[in-house]
Design an enzyme around this catalytic site. Sequence first.
Site, PDB file in Angstrom:
ATOM      1  N   GLY A 149       0.823  -1.208   0.000  1.00 59.91           N
ATOM      2  CA  GLY A 149       0.000   0.000   0.000  1.00 59.91           C
ATOM      3  C   GLY A 149       0.853   1.253   0.000  1.00 59.91           C
ATOM      4  N   TYR A 150       1.424   1.586  -1.144  1.00 60.36           N
ATOM      5  CA  TYR A 150       2.215   2.814  -1.260  1.00 60.36           C
ATOM      6  C   TYR A 150       1.423   3.887  -2.015  1.00 60.36           C
ATOM      7  CZ  TYR A 150       6.754   0.716   0.189  1.00 60.36           C
ATOM      8  OH  TYR A 150       7.794   0.137   0.874  1.00 60.36           O
ATOM      9  N   SER A 151       1.062   3.592  -3.280  1.00 56.98           N
ATOM     10  CA  SER A 151       0.481   4.628  -4.151  1.00 56.98           C
ATOM     11  C   SER A 151      -0.867   5.120  -3.643  1.00 56.98           C
ATOM     12  CB  SER A 151       0.285   4.083  -5.569  1.00 56.98           C
ATOM     13  OG  SER A 151       1.483   3.579  -6.071  1.00 56.98           O
ATOM     14  N   GLU A 266      17.858  -9.750  -6.754  1.00 59.62           N
ATOM     15  CA  GLU A 266      17.641 -10.248  -8.103  1.00 59.62           C
ATOM     16  C   GLU A 266      17.032  -9.121  -8.926  1.00 59.62           C
ATOM     17  OE1 GLU A 266      17.938 -11.643 -11.215  1.00 59.62           O
ATOM     18  OE2 GLU A 266      15.770 -11.614 -11.049  1.00 59.62           O
ATOM     19  N   THR A 395       7.606   4.671 -13.600  1.00 59.96           N
ATOM     20  CA  THR A 395       7.313   4.894 -15.026  1.00 59.96           C
ATOM     21  C   THR A 395       8.611   5.074 -15.820  1.00 59.96           C
ATOM     22  OG1 THR A 395       7.244   7.300 -14.826  1.00 59.96           O
ATOM     23  CG2 THR A 395       5.183   6.117 -14.393  1.00 59.96           C
ATOM     24  N   GLU A 397       9.384   7.517 -17.632  1.00 58.47           N
ATOM     25  CA  GLU A 397       9.902   8.888 -17.486  1.00 58.47           C
ATOM     26  C   GLU A 397      10.769   8.987 -16.228  1.00 58.47           C
ATOM     27  OE1 GLU A 397       6.711   8.200 -18.129  1.00 58.47           O
ATOM     28  OE2 GLU A 397       6.560   8.953 -20.184  1.00 58.47           O
TER      29      GLU A 397
HETATM   30  C1  FAD Z   1       0.072  -3.018 -12.960  1.00 59.21           C
HETATM   31  C2  FAD Z   1       0.354  -2.079 -11.832  1.00 59.21           C
HETATM   32  C3  FAD Z   1       0.436  -2.558 -10.549  1.00 59.21           C
HETATM   33  C4  FAD Z   1       0.657  -1.681  -9.482  1.00 59.21           C
HETATM   34  N1  FAD Z   1       0.695  -2.196  -8.213  1.00 59.21           N
HETATM   35  C5  FAD Z   1       0.878  -1.351  -7.165  1.00 59.21           C
HETATM   36  C6  FAD Z   1       0.869  -1.852  -5.826  1.00 59.21           C
HETATM   37  O1  FAD Z   1       0.684  -3.049  -5.589  1.00 59.21           O
HETATM   38  N2  FAD Z   1       1.033  -0.982  -4.815  1.00 59.21           N
HETATM   39  C7  FAD Z   1       1.255   0.347  -5.014  1.00 59.21           C
HETATM   40  O2  FAD Z   1       1.437   1.063  -4.049  1.00 59.21           O
HETATM   41  N3  FAD Z   1       1.258   0.860  -6.280  1.00 59.21           N
HETATM   42  C8  FAD Z   1       1.071   0.051  -7.356  1.00 59.21           C
HETATM   43  N4  FAD Z   1       1.067   0.549  -8.639  1.00 59.21           N
HETATM   44  C9  FAD Z   1       1.160   2.003  -8.841  1.00 59.21           C
HETATM   45  C10 FAD Z   1       2.457   2.475  -9.474  1.00 59.21           C
HETATM   46  O3  FAD Z   1       3.495   2.474  -8.547  1.00 59.21           O
HETATM   47  C11 FAD Z   1       2.175   3.890  -9.992  1.00 59.21           C
HETATM   48  O4  FAD Z   1       1.218   3.781 -11.031  1.00 59.21           O
HETATM   49  C12 FAD Z   1       3.408   4.560 -10.520  1.00 59.21           C
HETATM   50  O5  FAD Z   1       4.307   4.827  -9.492  1.00 59.21           O
HETATM   51  C13 FAD Z   1       3.050   5.885 -11.235  1.00 59.21           C
HETATM   52  O6  FAD Z   1       2.299   6.700 -10.405  1.00 59.21           O
HETATM   53  P1  FAD Z   1       0.916   7.335 -10.893  1.00 59.21           P
HETATM   54  O7  FAD Z   1       0.098   6.247 -11.512  1.00 59.21           O
HETATM   55  O8  FAD Z   1       0.332   8.084  -9.763  1.00 59.21           O
HETATM   56  O9  FAD Z   1       1.292   8.335 -12.070  1.00 59.21           O
HETATM   57  P2  FAD Z   1       1.866   9.806 -11.888  1.00 59.21           P
HETATM   58  O10 FAD Z   1       2.989   9.804 -10.915  1.00 59.21           O
HETATM   59  O11 FAD Z   1       0.725  10.724 -11.624  1.00 59.21           O
HETATM   60  O12 FAD Z   1       2.452  10.079 -13.318  1.00 59.21           O
HETATM   61  C14 FAD Z   1       1.620  10.510 -14.429  1.00 59.21           C
HETATM   62  C15 FAD Z   1       2.541  10.769 -15.613  1.00 59.21           C
HETATM   63  O13 FAD Z   1       3.441  11.856 -15.309  1.00 59.21           O
HETATM   64  C16 FAD Z   1       4.796  11.430 -15.473  1.00 59.21           C
HETATM   65  N5  FAD Z   1       5.645  12.032 -14.438  1.00 59.21           N
HETATM   66  C17 FAD Z   1       5.393  12.114 -13.114  1.00 59.21           C
HETATM   67  N6  FAD Z   1       6.421  12.703 -12.460  1.00 59.21           N
HETATM   68  C18 FAD Z   1       7.352  12.985 -13.405  1.00 59.21           C
HETATM   69  C19 FAD Z   1       8.652  13.579 -13.364  1.00 59.21           C
HETATM   70  N7  FAD Z   1       9.196  13.995 -12.223  1.00 59.21           N
HETATM   71  N8  FAD Z   1       9.332  13.701 -14.538  1.00 59.21           N
HETATM   72  C20 FAD Z   1       8.794  13.269 -15.713  1.00 59.21           C
HETATM   73  N9  FAD Z   1       7.566  12.706 -15.806  1.00 59.21           N
HETATM   74  C21 FAD Z   1       6.864  12.550 -14.670  1.00 59.21           C
HETATM   75  C22 FAD Z   1       4.755   9.925 -15.294  1.00 59.21           C
HETATM   76  O14 FAD Z   1       5.862   9.313 -15.938  1.00 59.21           O
HETATM   77  C23 FAD Z   1       3.434   9.571 -15.959  1.00 59.21           C
HETATM   78  O15 FAD Z   1       3.575   9.497 -17.337  1.00 59.21           O
HETATM   79  C24 FAD Z   1       0.844  -0.304  -9.722  1.00 59.21           C
HETATM   80  C25 FAD Z   1       0.776   0.185 -11.035  1.00 59.21           C
HETATM   81  C26 FAD Z   1       0.531  -0.685 -12.086  1.00 59.21           C
HETATM   82  C27 FAD Z   1       0.465  -0.143 -13.486  1.00 59.21           C
END
Ligand code: FAD
Length: 413
Positions: A149-151, A266, A395, A397
């Site tokens: 539970g991070y995001s 790993e 991501t 980026e």
């Molecule tokens: C299949 C899947 C499983 C997941 N499982 C988990 C989980 O179990 N637990 C959990 O906690 N999270 C989980 N996540 C979440 C994941 O960690 C986040 O989706 C990821 O960190 C991106 O955050 P966000 O979706 O809020 O996008 P945002 O951070 O809002 O980003 C939106 C866009 O802006 C870009 N962006 C943001 N900041 C910058 C920057 N500084 N420079 C350039 N571009 C930038 C990003 O690259 C992206 O294109 C999962 C995601 C997926 C897809």
Amino acid sequence: MDWNDTPEQGAFRDEVRKFIQTQVPSRYRRPQADEDGDEGGGGQVATSAWQLDRKSEDPAIRQAARDWADALASKGWVAPNWPKEYGGAGLSPMEQFIYNMEMARAGVSGVGGSGVSRLGPTLIVHGTEEQRGEHLPKVLSGQIAWAQGYSEPSAGSDLAALTTRAMRDGDEYVVNGQKIWTSGAHVADWIFALVRTDPDAPKHRGISFLMIDMKTPGIAVRPLVNMAWERGFNEVFFEDARVPVENRVGEENRGWYVGMTLLDFERSNISGAVSARRNLDRLVRAAHGHEVATRRMDNPAVKLQVADRYIETEVMFNFSFRIISMQSRDQIPNHEASVSKVFSSEMDQRIANTGTKVFGLYSNFWDGAQAWTPVDAAVSHSYIGTVMRTIGQGTSEIQRNIIATRGLGLPRG
Ligand SMILES: Cc1cc2nc3c(=O)[nH]c(=O)nc-3n(C[C@H](O)[C@H](O)[C@H](O)COP(=O)(O)OP(=O)(O)OC[C@H]3O[C@@H](n4cnc5c(N)ncnc54)[C@H](O)[C@@H]3O)c2cc1C
């Protein structure tokens, strides 16, 4: 550079292969499948088969999950990366690499999910004796599955912006807020979460790391269905959920540093390289038996695309070898792991895209059971399914920012 196994490595590889041939329940052996396990990079991908099977309504499937966990536990291979003193296999980086390579070759997924890849290593470093004694054996026996539970809706790439609150009330924290994209929360028994314990402190401070029983009153899990119509992740809501203070890992307000601990050695992503090659081989095999695809493969542009994808899988193997060679020299891959992650995830998307070029309009079919659907619909499913690869675990980026600043020494933008 010598790519061949030493005699010891060869013997270990044989041992892993023999184990796979004799011990893996057929349900977890999917040499043809386009699947992505939860191990390897040790992070967020779709919920693993084992996690779902543990909670299946079918007793035979639940038993298969049990048998698989027991077989791995009997070998001490549930947690290949943990030290032996905590019940792990204590494998060297090279042995882990071989182990993961052979498992990926056989299309076999592991057990334990983020309990093995994240929570366990974090407790080994930051947990108390009581916390380790309570939780590690249950991860190793496959008794408990964990979610991460991070995001949050407004905290993903910028994770330190998280706002889920945990206010101290005597011997408990009272948790309120929301997590999102939580893989496997619907089949998890516990969740580890980053929560804000001091709202007035600077962003990275004032965060604590809590272990929370999913049965705690005040927790609600709501499914998120992705565009492949699969339920892999969820929203998790906390409303006055009471968590004992003893479930905090590390000091109060120092949870950021606990949460960033990643002892998953790993990081070579060899599983990614192996499964990409397997998917490509499968695509080409299927194309040879398909009238339209055979014709399309005669088109030089399509042929060149397929050749490019083969070259890329070879490049990916070499990125993996680079990382493992660093780890074997006790170096910690940093931007090198980001290079591997960007390349692997974008390559998977390109392979899926090439599949659509090979099968043309046939690659639109979604139902694998239909006779006219090529490769059991693997093309359409991986075209949709690989979209998430460049988002989860950081991501593209964000990875490119790491490569630019830490790898190339460029100034921050
Ligand atoms: C299949 C899947 C499983 C997941 N499982 C988990 C989980 O179990 N637990 C959990 O906690 N999270 C989980 N996540 C979440 C994941 O960690 C986040 O989706 C990821 O960190 C991106 O955050 P966000 O979706 O809020 O996008 P945002 O951070 O809002 O980003 C939106 C866009 O802006 C870009 N962006 C943001 N900041 C910058 C920057 N500084 N420079 C350039 N571009 C930038 C990003 O690259 C992206 O294109 C999962 C995601 C997926 C897809």
